[in-house]
Design a protein around this motif. Structure first.
Motif, PDB file in Angstrom:
ATOM      1  N   GLY A 100       9.637  -2.652   1.570  1.00  0.00           N
ATOM      2  CA  GLY A 100       8.434  -3.467   1.439  1.00  0.00           C
ATOM      3  C   GLY A 100       7.172  -2.674   1.701  1.00  0.00           C
ATOM      4  N   LEU A 101       7.189  -1.816   2.727  1.00  0.00           N
ATOM      5  CA  LEU A 101       6.018  -0.988   3.013  1.00  0.00           C
ATOM      6  C   LEU A 101       5.763  -0.002   1.883  1.00  0.00           C
ATOM      7  CD1 LEU A 101       3.749   0.094   4.743  1.00  0.00           C
ATOM      8  CD2 LEU A 101       5.438   1.434   6.035  1.00  0.00           C
ATOM      9  N   GLU A 102       6.819   0.593   1.379  1.00  0.00           N
ATOM     10  CA  GLU A 102       6.666   1.513   0.244  1.00  0.00           C
ATOM     11  C   GLU A 102       6.015   0.800  -0.938  1.00  0.00           C
ATOM     12  OE1 GLU A 102       9.531   4.157  -2.746  1.00  0.00           O
ATOM     13  OE2 GLU A 102      10.316   3.442  -0.833  1.00  0.00           O
ATOM     14  N   ALA A 103       6.485  -0.409  -1.220  1.00  0.00           N
ATOM     15  CA  ALA A 103       5.915  -1.181  -2.327  1.00  0.00           C
ATOM     16  C   ALA A 103       4.455  -1.526  -2.071  1.00  0.00           C
ATOM     17  CB  ALA A 103       6.728  -2.454  -2.538  1.00  0.00           C
ATOM     18  N   ALA A 108      -1.332  -0.950  -3.153  1.00  0.00           N
ATOM     19  CA  ALA A 108      -2.713  -0.663  -2.751  1.00  0.00           C
ATOM     20  C   ALA A 108      -3.312   0.433  -3.613  1.00  0.00           C
ATOM     21  CB  ALA A 108      -2.756  -0.262  -1.276  1.00  0.00           C
ATOM     22  N   ARG A 109      -2.502   1.396  -3.995  1.00  0.00           N
ATOM     23  CA  ARG A 109      -2.989   2.464  -4.864  1.00  0.00           C
ATOM     24  C   ARG A 109      -3.310   1.938  -6.265  1.00  0.00           C
ATOM     25  NH1 ARG A 109       1.471   7.093  -3.061  1.00  0.00           N
ATOM     26  NH2 ARG A 109       0.543   7.511  -1.000  1.00  0.00           N
ATOM     27  N   ALA A 110      -2.517   0.986  -6.716  1.00  0.00           N
ATOM     28  CA  ALA A 110      -2.738   0.413  -8.048  1.00  0.00           C
ATOM     29  C   ALA A 110      -3.918  -0.548  -8.064  1.00  0.00           C
ATOM     30  CB  ALA A 110      -1.475  -0.309  -8.517  1.00  0.00           C
ATOM     31  N   LEU A 172      -1.628   0.992   7.392  1.00  0.00           N
ATOM     32  CA  LEU A 172      -0.887   2.049   6.695  1.00  0.00           C
ATOM     33  C   LEU A 172      -1.222   2.038   5.203  1.00  0.00           C
ATOM     34  CD1 LEU A 172       2.559   1.678   8.470  1.00  0.00           C
ATOM     35  CD2 LEU A 172       1.086   3.700   8.554  1.00  0.00           C
ATOM     36  N   GLY A 173      -1.372   0.843   4.650  1.00  0.00           N
ATOM     37  CA  GLY A 173      -1.755   0.740   3.248  1.00  0.00           C
ATOM     38  C   GLY A 173      -3.127   1.324   2.998  1.00  0.00           C
ATOM     39  N   LEU A 178      -5.291   4.345   0.107  1.00  0.00           N
ATOM     40  CA  LEU A 178      -6.642   4.641  -0.349  1.00  0.00           C
ATOM     41  C   LEU A 178      -7.145   6.001   0.126  1.00  0.00           C
ATOM     42  CD1 LEU A 178      -8.410   1.191   0.207  1.00  0.00           C
ATOM     43  CD2 LEU A 178      -7.128   1.993  -1.780  1.00  0.00           C
ATOM     44  N   TRP A 179      -6.991   6.292   1.403  1.00  0.00           N
ATOM     45  CA  TRP A 179      -7.605   7.497   1.971  1.00  0.00           C
ATOM     46  C   TRP A 179      -6.790   8.763   1.724  1.00  0.00           C
ATOM     47  CZ3 TRP A 179      -8.660   4.971   7.407  1.00  0.00           C
ATOM     48  CH2 TRP A 179      -9.602   3.937   7.248  1.00  0.00           C
TER      49      TRP A 179
END
Length: 209
Positions: A100-103, A108-110, A172-173, A178-179
């Protein structure tokens, strides 16, 4: 009115063309609000990005705040859907947390504007902001209780653990979505999975306790 009514998406149009137009407006609003912020964003800017006539906007939304609220609700449903799809078939709760965290990091990147939009919702539509996170927390709590009943995790404090895990994942997201988007999301999720499973002491210390 129930506590989540402020997260209700606008009624879906009956025709495929209407649904496509509504989706185009939401996609355009994501960029408009994400780049300009709520106060500087405009309906004209949204319709220009969507390549839709200004008058058509009002067929689907009452105004700028209405589409902003709809966008918050859209993000809520979309994010939960992305995570739910990824964790289907996970053999246990710890694995589900990792997947779930990976997703979420990839999501967030998308959708790099999600943090600004949800952050502004705290001031533009505070009820929608609270409901956005409450829907996640309720689903999380339900999942943790089910995992506890299966023996995957320890019993108790499901509500507090739900909010703690959400808070951790949100930052974390932001950090790795983003960063620092170059670090593989799977690597981040794997590192955090160990923490989720064993806490601050670690596996060795827990076995000696």
């Amino acid at each position: 009115m129930n506590q989540y009514s402020c997260l209700t998406l606008p009624k879906a149009p009956r025709t495929a063309r209407g649904r496509k137009t509504q989706a185009k407006l939401l996609d355009a609003a994501e960029v408009e609000f994400g780049e300009r912020g709520f106060h500087d964003a405009s309906i004209a800017g949204i319709t220009a990005r969507a390549d839709v006539a200004l008058g058509t906007f009002y067929v689907y939304f009452e105004g700028k705040e209405a589409i902003f609220r709809a966008l918050v609700a859209h993000f809520s449903r979309l994010t939960r859907s992305v995570i739910a799809e990824r964790i289907v078939g996970a053999p246990d709760r710890v694995t589900a947390e990792r997947l779930g965290l990976e997703a979420f990091i990839e999501h967030a990147r998308a959708h790099p504007h999600i943090y600004r939009i949800i952050g502004e919702a705290q001031f533009v539509a505070p009820d929608a902001y609270q409901a956005y996170y409450q829907t996640f927390a309720d689903a999380y709590e339900t999942g943790l209780k089910a995992a506890s009943a299966r023996g995957d995790i320890r019993e108790g404090h499901a509500e507090e653990l739900a909010w703690a895990l959400i808070g951790m994942n949100v930052f974390l997201g932001q950090r790795y979505g983003l960063w620092n988007p170059d670090k593989p999301a799977a690597d981040v999720a794997a590192a955090i999975s160990e923490f989720v499973a064993y806490g601050l002491k670690g596996q060795r210390d827990r076995s000696q306790a």
